[in-house]
Design a protein around this motif. Sequence first.
Motif, PDB file in Angstrom:
ATOM      1  N   ASP A   1       0.834  -1.199   0.000  1.00 10.89           N
ATOM      2  CA  ASP A   1       0.000   0.000   0.000  1.00 10.89           C
ATOM      3  C   ASP A   1       0.875   1.259   0.000  1.00 10.89           C
TER       4      ASP A   1
ATOM      5  N   GLU B   1      -0.105   3.866   2.609  1.00 12.83           N
ATOM      6  CA  GLU B   1       0.317   3.410   3.936  1.00 12.83           C
ATOM      7  C   GLU B   1       1.787   3.727   4.169  1.00 12.83           C
TER       8      GLU B   1
ATOM      9  N   SER C   1      -1.651  -1.236  -4.151  1.00 11.16           N
ATOM     10  CA  SER C   1      -2.788  -0.445  -3.690  1.00 11.16           C
ATOM     11  C   SER C   1      -2.454   1.022  -3.897  1.00 11.16           C
TER      12      SER C   1
END
Length: 255
Positions: A192, A195, A254
């Motif tokens: 991600d 993230e 992601s």
Amino acid sequence: MVSTLEITQVSKSFKNNNGSVHVLDQLDLSVKDGEFVTIIGPSGCGKSTLLKLIAGLDLDFQGHIEVGSQEVHGPSKDRGFIFQEHRLFPWLTTEKNIASNLSLKDPDVRQRVDDLIALVNLKGFEKAYPRQLSGGMSQRVAIARALLRNPKILLLDEPFGALDAFTRSHLQEALHHIWESNKTTMVLVTHDIDESVFLSSRVVVMDSKPGRIKAIVPIDIPYPRKRTSKSFQEFRTVILEHLDHKINEKEDFSI
């Protein structure tokens, strides 16, 4: 600043029926005390393999890995490990899962467990069993358990990968709070990009076949970070550009 983790010329191969697969190739990485570093890259680049080498779960590699100036020769309480699945004992309550094989009758253990329950925001759920907890709450229990013995470094292998987007975002904020409060050095593997920018002091971008460090991106944004800010989006773009050729090959990121 003192280094918690030193990786020097680390290479790793796996044997198969056709010979061997070269997974990691001459990695060099230094992680400072109290730093939060994220490792991101395409599937098969060796991110999780590297984490297991640091944890001492696999000793069949070339090169050197030191944690706290000690060579890694196997698992140690100095290295906590969080898996994608929480791996809690279903027959134990929250507090007993955190205490693990230590007795809650010991006043020092009791106090430490209580402090960690407060840190991961699970007050009121001390007596709950894993089946009574959400996925996000279960991962917070796993994080608290890993922190019980005050590890020098906490290794996280895509700990929020199986969670829905809302829970994942909430857990990212919770992990940041834990990091700021506890000052534990953390190394997180993720797919991600948001993230990685939200949490990290630095993002290590890896390439694959074999796994090499392609770039290290310092994230120079003050905390708390806003995902909608211009600087956040700029760093997100930088990492995307490093990964761009892999995304064009339809790798799973992601974004």
